[in-house]
Write a protein that holds these residues in place. Structure first.
Motif, PDB file in Angstrom:
ATOM      1  N   THR A   1       0.707  -1.276   0.045  1.00  0.00           N
ATOM      2  CA  THR A   1      -0.206   0.004   0.026  1.00  0.00           C
ATOM      3  C   THR A   1       0.851   1.300   0.024  1.00  0.00           C
ATOM      4  OG1 THR A   1      -1.561   1.315   1.274  1.00  0.00           O
ATOM      5  CG2 THR A   1      -0.065   0.014   2.585  1.00  0.00           C
TER       6      THR A   1
ATOM      7  N   LEU B   1       0.458   3.966   1.418  1.00  0.00           N
ATOM      8  CA  LEU B   1       0.310   4.624   2.596  1.00  0.00           C
ATOM      9  C   LEU B   1       1.598   4.429   3.674  1.00  0.00           C
ATOM     10  CD1 LEU B   1      -1.196   6.053   4.977  1.00  0.00           C
ATOM     11  CD2 LEU B   1      -2.216   4.151   5.775  1.00  0.00           C
TER      12      LEU B   1
ATOM     13  N   LEU C   1       3.670   7.516   5.354  1.00  0.00           N
ATOM     14  CA  LEU C   1       4.071   7.764   6.434  1.00  0.00           C
ATOM     15  C   LEU C   1       5.317   7.610   6.897  1.00  0.00           C
ATOM     16  CD1 LEU C   1       1.349   5.185   7.872  1.00  0.00           C
ATOM     17  CD2 LEU C   1       1.147   7.496   8.013  1.00  0.00           C
TER      18      LEU C   1
ATOM     19  N   ALA D   1      -2.077   9.116  -3.745  1.00  0.00           N
ATOM     20  CA  ALA D   1      -2.482   9.221  -2.363  1.00  0.00           C
ATOM     21  C   ALA D   1      -2.027  10.656  -1.688  1.00  0.00           C
ATOM     22  CB  ALA D   1      -1.953   8.069  -1.604  1.00  0.00           C
TER      23      ALA D   1
ATOM     24  N   LEU E   1      -1.598  12.709   2.021  1.00  0.00           N
ATOM     25  CA  LEU E   1      -1.347  12.802   3.609  1.00  0.00           C
ATOM     26  C   LEU E   1      -1.451  14.163   3.852  1.00  0.00           C
ATOM     27  CD1 LEU E   1       0.062  10.420   5.901  1.00  0.00           C
ATOM     28  CD2 LEU E   1       0.425  12.688   6.196  1.00  0.00           C
TER      29      LEU E   1
ATOM     30  N   VAL F   1      -6.291   8.464   9.677  1.00  0.00           N
ATOM     31  CA  VAL F   1      -5.327   7.238   9.914  1.00  0.00           C
ATOM     32  C   VAL F   1      -5.542   6.987  11.720  1.00  0.00           C
ATOM     33  CG1 VAL F   1      -2.881   6.523  10.094  1.00  0.00           C
ATOM     34  CG2 VAL F   1      -3.372   8.092   8.472  1.00  0.00           C
TER      35      VAL F   1
ATOM     36  N   VAL G   1      -5.878  10.843   5.192  1.00  0.00           N
ATOM     37  CA  VAL G   1      -5.222  10.544   3.866  1.00  0.00           C
ATOM     38  C   VAL G   1      -6.499  10.174   2.935  1.00  0.00           C
ATOM     39  CG1 VAL G   1      -3.497   9.375   5.055  1.00  0.00           C
ATOM     40  CG2 VAL G   1      -5.429   8.080   4.462  1.00  0.00           C
TER      41      VAL G   1
ATOM     42  N   MET H   1      -6.770   7.815  -0.808  1.00  0.00           N
ATOM     43  CA  MET H   1      -5.965   6.782  -1.671  1.00  0.00           C
ATOM     44  C   MET H   1      -6.719   6.415  -2.724  1.00  0.00           C
ATOM     45  SD  MET H   1      -3.509   4.729   1.004  1.00  0.00           S
ATOM     46  CE  MET H   1      -5.046   4.060   1.915  1.00  0.00           C
TER      47      MET H   1
END
Length: 816
Positions: free
Chosen positions: A580, A582, A586, A628, A630, A685, A700, A702
């Motif tokens: 992923t 993410l 991160l 994505a 964030l 998150v 986030v 995605m």
């Protein structure tokens, strides 16, 4: 590979060449410079030889001395220098940094007063000059240089001790282990610049007195050493050589050797170990010195380890071995982890008087696997992993022998043990090089004499075969890299052709303008929408660690946890392909937060992978292109960014609340839908996930661009705003928590009919006056007719229709 410039000049004539020009030439020929920097004092000419005339205790400081130092014509009178070294004394010959000297750490020497006494320079230690780690006292040149007393005060220190140098640091490609030795770099410089290459230092012609051995010749003393034997029991060691030295005196290396090692990034240890490192840096061939009296039974056995064996290495670690890894045994078991690191039991120490010097060739892939598993990529392992020729072992033995005799007082005992299958391996046939093939591949003719000259400058042996052909024998150190005719043509091209080619455009039958595909244009519109809202694009690693899915809280059977494992990862932290996007967002966010960035707003477009069959290519793992973003904000900020992206693409979408995503906060997460397909996720998150990445609040979105981009319309219809004004009003409707804001908007829009130009939620309220389990949603409604100005009756009718539809379809009540 760090190459001090003056050391390089010992092996190739650098007249007329400065470090920058050498770097430029080698970059053109494929030996890439990583950086060029200066080692040691930044103003070396202002460090001079001085003589301490007087030394008296400082009147106001017990640990300081006030000295007067003669620096010859560099000053009108002896300098007064306050010195804190405990070993300073009258009569010493010392290095002095004059006022104005810029030291290695950037400190500039100035006139100063120390406890009331003026100080007009600095008497230097070895570490202050960049010559090593010794900082216990000043450097006494009489202890380090012969005839130091005869050196005239004021003589630049660089005239008697090369203490500063420019260093070229190269990024050597894996196919060129010959360039992991300074003499190999010298050969490249010679070929690229047409400079004279001096004879190799391991040959008779290259030895100082011309009396050295010819590398590779049989040892006049034979092939045995009394009391010692070697037994090679594996084909993964094609050559193992050993020589014995007696009467060895272990001690500090001379300063010139320490200076060279320091400039090349090596730490001086003692004269025996320093010689092995010095020879490795010159030849590219690692060596290992055993304390001969610590070799149990006098026998070394080279073999493959069994699972579970252990060895204590030089770094004081006990390491468990695996089957197939290479070890060197004596009668008491493993004494060295072959080609990677020596064992603690047989290392050279201050009391060593006999040294058995081992120089060997090892199987590169085996060494690489061992070093990678143990995380032990030493200088030796790095070189062996790239593949060294068995012939190089003799070169290193010859040069090391001369230096051990010279610097450690050593005496040769016996001959040279030389074991392994290397002698029985058939010599490779010469490669045929054809003029017509050279011209065909390079697009330009290269005369045969020029071809021969270029290859000879690189160490190849060239023999004319007639009819535009040459037979070329590859030097030992290049056999792994040059195996075919095309490899020879590449050598000719990089050294003597590419830099001289005229820049031209290729001829084309039809000129066509390069254009982006519709999908590429759509992707750029999406990214521009995020940039326009203040986000910064990042490029994260496609690799991550195997535990990343666990830190996200994903169950083992979750599709997002099905990571594709790499067969040969760079490290355990990059052992799988990211399942992923993410994870990389991160990681980047944490990296920036740890460096003081308080408001992280980032996005990334990249590929993610899963260990599942790809519907489009069943024989390959599933992968898709993801976009994505964030931000350190709430779910509504992330939803706003998603609306901006899909709005720029003119793709209608909807969201459905979900609490089934482990890494998103329940009640603040939604699936993103385009038509009937789920194309992404949106939400805050989960706090337990942000805690694991040391982050505060984060939200986030995605989306799978491979699913979204096909929905992007080819043409967007134009709607004229029209000449008539819009009409706006707000509503506040109370609905149950189970009713989504998207559902409320859809009902209101449908009720408003064709007059509705915009229906949007702009606020949500829970609190006094609102029943538990309910929420008040504030709606903004904008109406417009294309052919008239709306009347109050029309506007009121639409408003009443919206209120009625909300009450009937979602149980909403108008809030007064």
């Amino acid at each position: 590979m760090k190459v001090p410039f003056h050391w390089l000049g010992e092996h190739v004539d650098l007249a007329g060449l400065d470090p920058a020009e050498v770097a430029r030439l080698l970059n053109l020929t494929g030996t890439e410079l990583d950086r060029l920097h200066h080692h040691g004092v930044q103003t070396p000419d202002s460090v001079v030889v001085g003589r301490v005339l007087t030394c008296e205790k400082h009147p106001d400081a017990d640990r300081l001395n006030v000295t007067t130092v003669d620096v010859g014509p560099r000053a009108e009178a002896p300098l007064q220098i306050v010195c804190g070294a405990p070993n300073v004394a009258a009569g010493q010959v010392v290095p002095v940094a004059l006022v104005g000297t810029v030291m290695p750490d950037g400190l500039k020497i100035k006139k100063a007063k120390l406890r009331g006494q003026r100080s007009e320079g600095m008497i230097c230690s070895a570490r202050e000059l960049g010559l090593g780690d010794d900082h216990a006292g000043i450097l006494s040149l009489a202890e380090a240089l012969p005839d130091a007393a005869a050196i005239a005060p004021g003589t630049p220190l660089s005239d008697v001790l090369p203490h500063a140098d420019d260093v070229l640091e190269f990024e050597i490609t894996p196919n060129r282990p010959d360039c992991l030795g300074i003499y190999g770099i010298a050969r490249e410089v010679s070929a690229a610049a047409g400079a004279t290459l001096r004879p190799a230092p391991w040959t008779r012609a290259g030895s100082p007195d011309g009396a050295g051995e010819e590398a590779g010749d049989p040892d006049p003393a034979g092939g045995t050493i009394e009391g010692f034997s070697v037994d090679v029991r594996t084909d993964r060691c094609p050559r193992f050589t050993a020589r014995l030295f007696a009467d060895v005196v272990v001690g500090p290396s001379p300063l010139w050797l320490q200076a060279r090692l320091a400039a090349a990034g090596q730490r001086a240890i003692n004269n025996v170990v320093d010689v092995t490192n010095y020879v490795m840096l010159v030849t590219g061939q690692p060596l290992h010195a055993f304390d001969a009296d610590r070799i149990a039974g006098g026998t070394l056995v080279v073999r493959e380890a069994a699972d579970g064996e252990t060895i204590d290495t030089l770094d004081d670690q006990t390491r468990a071995l695996r089957a197939g890894e290479l070890v060197i045994d004596d009668a008491d078991g493993p004494t060295s982890l072959a080609a990677v690191m020596g064992g603690a039991r047989s290392e050279v120490h201050d009391g060593t008087t006999r040294v058995l010097l081992e120089v060997a060739a090892w199987d590169g892939p085996t060494v690489h696997r061992t070093a990678q598993r143990l995380g032990l990529f030493s200088e030796a392992a790095t070189r062996f992993a790239k593949g060294l020729a068995p012939e190089q072992a003799a070169w290193a033995q010859v040069l090391a022998t001369r230096l051990l005799v010279e610097l450690a007082g050593a005496r040769r005992v016996g001959g040279t043990i030389d074991e392994g299958r290397w002698r029985t391996a058939a010599a490779p046939d010469p490669i045929v090089l054809r003029d017509e093939r050279v011209t065909e591949l390079l697009g330009t003719a290269v005369p045969g004499e020029r071809q021969a000259a270029l290859l000879t400058s690189l160490g190849f042996a060239v023999e004319e075969a007639g009819e535009g052909r040459r037979h070329v024998r590859v030097p030992p150190e290049r056999r792994a890299d040059v195996t075919r005719e095309i490899d020879l043509i590449e050598e000719i091209a990089r050294i003597g052709v590419v830099a001289d080619l005229e820049p031209t455009l290729p001829t084309r039958r039809r000129l066509t303008a390069a254009r982006l595909t519709p999908a590429q244009r759509a992707r750029r519109r999406a990214e521009d929408a995020l940039v326009g809202r203040g986000l910064q694009e990042v490029a994260g690693w496609s690799f991550t660690d195997a535990g990343a899915a666990g830190r996200l809280g994903l169950a083992e059977d979750d599709p997002r946890a099905a990571a594709v494992r790499l067969a040969n990862p760079l490290s355990e932290d990059q052992a799988v392909l990211r399942p992923t996007i993410l994870v990389s967002l991160l990681d980047v966010a944490r990296h920036n937060r740890s460096r003081g960035v308080q408001d992280v707003r980032i996005f990334e477009t990249g590929t993610v992978f899963r260990d599942q069959p790809d519907p489009r290519r069943p024989d390959m793992p599933f992968e898709h292109l993801a976009l994505a973003a964030l931000v350190q904000d709430d779910v509504f900020a992330a939803k706003g960014l998603l609306e901006a992206v899909l709005g720029a693409l003119h793709v209608p979408f909807g969201v459905e609340a979900t609490d089934q995503i482990a890494f998103l906060h329940p009640g603040r997460a939604a699936a993103v839908r385009v038509g009937d397909a789920t194309v992404g996720l949106l939400g805050e998150v989960h706090p337990r996930v942000t805690d694991r990445w040391d982050l505060p609040r984060a939200a986030v979105f995605m989306i799978d661009l491979d699913q979204v981009l096909p929905a992007v319309p080819d043409d967007v219809p134009f709607h004229d705003v029209g000449p008539f004004p819009d009409a706006r009003f707000d509503l506040a409707v109370v609905v149950a928590d189970a009713v989504t804001a998207a559902r409320v908007v859809d009902v209101a829009r449908a009720a408003a009919g064709p007059l509705a130009e915009e229906v949007a939620v702009f606020d949500a309220y829970r609190g006094t006056g609102i029943e538990d389990g309910h929420v008040s949603l504030a709606l903004r409604v904008r109406l417009r007719a294309a052919d008239r100005t709306l009347t109050d009756e029309e506007i009121g009718g639409v408003r009443a229709a919206i209120v009625a539809a909300l009450e009937t379809e979602v149980g909403g009540t108008l809030r007064g």
